[in-house]
Design a protein around this motif. Structure first.
Motif, mmCIF file in Angstrom:
data_model
loop_
_atom_site.group_PDB
_atom_site.id
_atom_site.type_symbol
_atom_site.label_atom_id
_atom_site.label_comp_id
_atom_site.label_asym_id
_atom_site.label_seq_id
_atom_site.Cartn_x
_atom_site.Cartn_y
_atom_site.Cartn_z
ATOM 1 N N THR A 1 0.846 -1.191 0.000
ATOM 2 C CA THR A 1 0.000 0.000 0.000
ATOM 3 C C THR A 1 0.882 1.243 0.000
ATOM 4 O O THR A 1 1.771 1.384 0.840
ATOM 5 C CB THR A 1 -0.928 0.022 1.236
ATOM 6 O OG1 THR A 1 -1.678 -1.189 1.283
ATOM 7 C CG2 THR A 1 -1.894 1.200 1.154
ATOM 8 N N VAL A 2 0.650 2.106 -0.961
ATOM 9 C CA VAL A 2 1.412 3.348 -1.086
ATOM 10 C C VAL A 2 0.451 4.520 -0.945
ATOM 11 O O VAL A 2 -0.595 4.551 -1.602
ATOM 12 C CB VAL A 2 2.130 3.411 -2.458
ATOM 13 C CG1 VAL A 2 2.838 4.743 -2.633
ATOM 14 C CG2 VAL A 2 3.110 2.259 -2.602
ATOM 15 N N GLU B 1 9.152 10.643 0.527
ATOM 16 C CA GLU B 1 8.221 10.982 1.604
ATOM 17 C C GLU B 1 6.910 10.269 1.332
ATOM 18 O O GLU B 1 6.632 9.859 0.212
ATOM 19 C CB GLU B 1 7.995 12.494 1.651
ATOM 20 C CG GLU B 1 9.244 13.301 1.953
ATOM 21 C CD GLU B 1 8.990 14.806 1.916
ATOM 22 O OE1 GLU B 1 7.822 15.206 2.090
ATOM 23 O OE2 GLU B 1 9.942 15.565 1.690
ATOM 24 N N GLY B 2 6.087 10.117 2.385
ATOM 25 C CA GLY B 2 4.815 9.412 2.234
ATOM 26 C C GLY B 2 4.863 8.046 2.882
ATOM 27 O O GLY B 2 5.909 7.595 3.379
ATOM 28 N N ASP B 3 3.733 7.355 2.867
ATOM 29 C CA ASP B 3 3.604 6.060 3.542
ATOM 30 C C ASP B 3 3.762 4.906 2.554
ATOM 31 O O ASP B 3 3.108 4.891 1.502
ATOM 32 C CB ASP B 3 2.232 5.950 4.229
ATOM 33 C CG ASP B 3 2.035 7.024 5.293
ATOM 34 O OD1 ASP B 3 3.033 7.388 5.941
ATOM 35 O OD2 ASP B 3 0.893 7.498 5.459
ATOM 36 N N ALA C 1 4.999 -0.779 8.210
ATOM 37 C CA ALA C 1 5.363 0.501 7.596
ATOM 38 C C ALA C 1 6.865 0.472 7.337
ATOM 39 O O ALA C 1 7.674 0.433 8.266
ATOM 40 C CB ALA C 1 4.999 1.645 8.524
ATOM 41 N N ILE C 2 7.252 0.487 6.049
ATOM 42 C CA ILE C 2 8.679 0.363 5.721
ATOM 43 C C ILE C 2 9.290 1.694 5.265
ATOM 44 O O ILE C 2 10.496 1.766 5.031
ATOM 45 C CB ILE C 2 8.908 -0.706 4.616
ATOM 46 C CG1 ILE C 2 8.233 -0.291 3.294
ATOM 47 C CG2 ILE C 2 8.414 -2.067 5.078
ATOM 48 C CD1 ILE C 2 8.569 -1.212 2.134
ATOM 49 N N ASP D 1 15.572 2.024 8.228
ATOM 50 C CA ASP D 1 16.927 2.224 7.719
ATOM 51 C C ASP D 1 17.403 0.953 7.009
ATOM 52 O O ASP D 1 16.677 -0.037 6.910
ATOM 53 C CB ASP D 1 17.881 2.612 8.851
ATOM 54 C CG ASP D 1 17.946 1.564 9.967
ATOM 55 O OD1 ASP D 1 17.571 0.395 9.722
ATOM 56 O OD2 ASP D 1 18.373 1.914 11.088
ATOM 57 N N ARG D 2 18.630 0.977 6.535
ATOM 58 C CA ARG D 2 19.156 -0.122 5.732
ATOM 59 C C ARG D 2 19.108 -1.456 6.484
ATOM 60 O O ARG D 2 18.697 -2.483 5.933
ATOM 61 C CB ARG D 2 20.598 0.193 5.314
ATOM 62 C CG ARG D 2 21.260 -0.879 4.475
ATOM 63 C CD ARG D 2 22.691 -0.483 4.114
ATOM 64 N NE ARG D 2 23.376 -1.565 3.429
ATOM 65 C CZ ARG D 2 23.961 -2.581 4.029
ATOM 66 N NH1 ARG D 2 23.938 -2.658 5.356
ATOM 67 N NH2 ARG D 2 24.571 -3.531 3.336
ATOM 68 N N LYS D 3 19.513 -1.445 7.747
ATOM 69 C CA LYS D 3 19.547 -2.675 8.528
ATOM 70 C C LYS D 3 18.142 -3.217 8.784
ATOM 71 O O LYS D 3 17.893 -4.420 8.677
ATOM 72 C CB LYS D 3 20.275 -2.425 9.860
ATOM 73 C CG LYS D 3 20.481 -3.676 10.695
ATOM 74 C CD LYS D 3 21.281 -3.371 11.965
ATOM 75 C CE LYS D 3 21.489 -4.633 12.785
ATOM 76 N NZ LYS D 3 22.261 -4.352 14.036
ATOM 77 N N ALA D 4 17.218 -2.312 9.091
ATOM 78 C CA ALA D 4 15.841 -2.732 9.378
ATOM 79 C C ALA D 4 15.135 -3.249 8.128
ATOM 80 O O ALA D 4 14.171 -4.021 8.224
ATOM 81 C CB ALA D 4 15.059 -1.570 9.982
#
Length: 429
Positions: free
Chosen positions: A176-177, A238-240, A247-248, A252-255
């Motif tokens: 979902t965007v 920006e945005g969801d 929610a990605i 960050d890179r690791k997560a």
């Protein structure tokens, strides 16, 4: 895309040919170059002439190359797939431009392409080649209306056809965007302050159900690929962005690492997407080595299995990418994505550089894989016939914004917006 010098701005590369062949002064040559960028359909040519090649989309770079070839008004133009990376509306502009210049200059043109709709539109005579030999030569209308050779018949019958695979309409949303925004800052002055923005994507919102396919279409530079890269967290946005219930957008890179194996990508150009120094086995197995701790025997078995699944001979796994054709390389790229057992695959124009017969084979492969594994596709393309064959839902973009979206077959039958109507009309030429 690789024909432009990455170290020089577009303007310098265009002006160079005018200076060498016509002896034009800098200021006059720059004005002439801007007028040619406008002729080949580049928006904001005064701004783009100061850009480096990497700052332009693939289609824009192709248009710069066309301008560079035509700017000196040649007697003979050898056009080798000059519209492959362009959307249908700009493709029509370029073809009309070439025909107008041909009349104006009396220019001869040898047009090399795998797109039969272009051949039908622009050619006076057609020569069909197979395995390095001419198998049929004749007047354009005669070849299309009554082909004689079996290979010519096969080419004409290879246009994308069929419908997307059957899907569950009640499936949950996988991606979902909401109000996605990607603006690139433009800096100026001594202190490099932000003076403006390139508005690549603005307020992009959609939902993609599990097992379904969404087609993202629009002109070159409309923000299609940028949208895909933002979803994969390869460019800042920006945005969801939600993947399942997660929610990605702020990760960050690791997560993001746990999501990487579930979200894969197949790029447009099969020749530059694969590392030429790695064998096919290394290319396909690289992701497994990053995300899993399988032993070498298990890895080799998995590589062989996935190669069979995409109709490649596992015995060829120790060869290098340069030993394969474009269609085979694209199958290697699909295998590389598939081996990690993803749920979502971003397909960024995966068939645009392939000829019609190979394109049909790759489309059939993508459909069968989707049906077998329940894959979810975001399919970026400027070929509406391919989108119609693969995608359940279509989003039309222009200048970074959604112009129209809806169920694919319905949109193609009754497009509402003038821009969509133009795209549909040109695709059915």
């Amino acid at each position: 895309m690789v024909s432009l010098n990455p170290l020089h701005k577009i303007g310098k590369q265009l002006v160079e040919t005018l200076a060498v062949h016509r002896g034009m002064r800098q200021s006059k040559a720059e004005q002439y170059a801007v007028s040619w960028l406008e002729k080949v359909g580049i928006r904001n040519p005064e701004q783009k002439i100061s850009a480096y090649p990497h700052e332009l989309s693939g289609g824009e770079r192709q248009r710069v190359m066309i301008a560079m070839a035509l700017i000196n008004e040649p007697e003979l133009l050898i056009a080798d797939e000059p519209t492959t990376a362009l959307d249908v509306s700009v493709q029509a502009q370029i073809l009309d431009l070439l025909k107008d210049l041909q009349k104006e200059l009396g220019m001869a043109m040898l047009f090399i392409t795998h797109d039969l709709s272009i051949v039908r539109r622009i050619a006076d005579r057609v020569a069909v080649m197979q395995n390095g030999q001419l198998v049929e030569v004749g007047e354009c209308l005669r070849v299309f209306n009554s082909p004689e050779h079996a290979y010519t018949k096969k080419l004409i019958e290879s246009d994308p056809r069929g419908l997307p695979v059957d899907v569950d309409e009640s499936a949950p949303a996988l991606l979902t965007v909401d109000k996605l925004k990607v603006w690139f800052p433009i800096t100026g002055g001594i202190f490099k302050r932000v003076v403006s923005h390139v508005k690549a994507v603005t307020d992009m919102s959609f939902s993609l159900k599990q097992g379904h396919s969404i087609g993202l279409v629009g002109e070159s530079g409309s923000g299609k690929s940028t949208t895909g890269m933002a979803i994969l967290k390869l460019v800042s946005s920006e945005g969801d962005i939600r993947y399942r219930e997660h929610a990605i957008d702020a990760l960050d890179r690791k997560a993001m690492l746990p999501f990487r194996s579930k979200m894969q990508v197949v790029f447009q150009d099969p020749f530059s997407a694969l590392n030429p120094r790695m064998s096919v086995a290394q290319v396909i197995g690289e992701g497994l080595r990053v995300h899993t701790d399988h032993d070498e025997v298990t890895l080799d078995q998995m590589i062989c299995d996935v190669m069979r699944e995409v109709d490649l001979d596992p015995e060829s796994r120790h060869r290098y990418p340069n030993e394969f054709s474009g269609g085979q390389r694209q199958r290697i790229a699909i295998a590389r994505a598939l081996i990690l057992q993803p749920e979502f695959i971003l397909l960024d124009e995966p068939t645009s550089s392939l000829d019609r017969t190979v394109q049909a084979q790759v489309l059939d492969l993508l459909k069968s894989l989707q049906e077998k594994h329940g894959l979810t596709y975001l399919f970026i393309s400027h070929d509406l016939n391919v989108v119609k064959s693969l995608c359940h839902y279509t989003i039309v973009m222009k200048s970074g914004e959604i112009i129209e979206q809806g169920e694919t077959q319905q949109m193609f039958a009754t497009p509402k917006q003038p821009y969509t109507q133009e795209l549909v009309a040109l695709s059915s030429f």
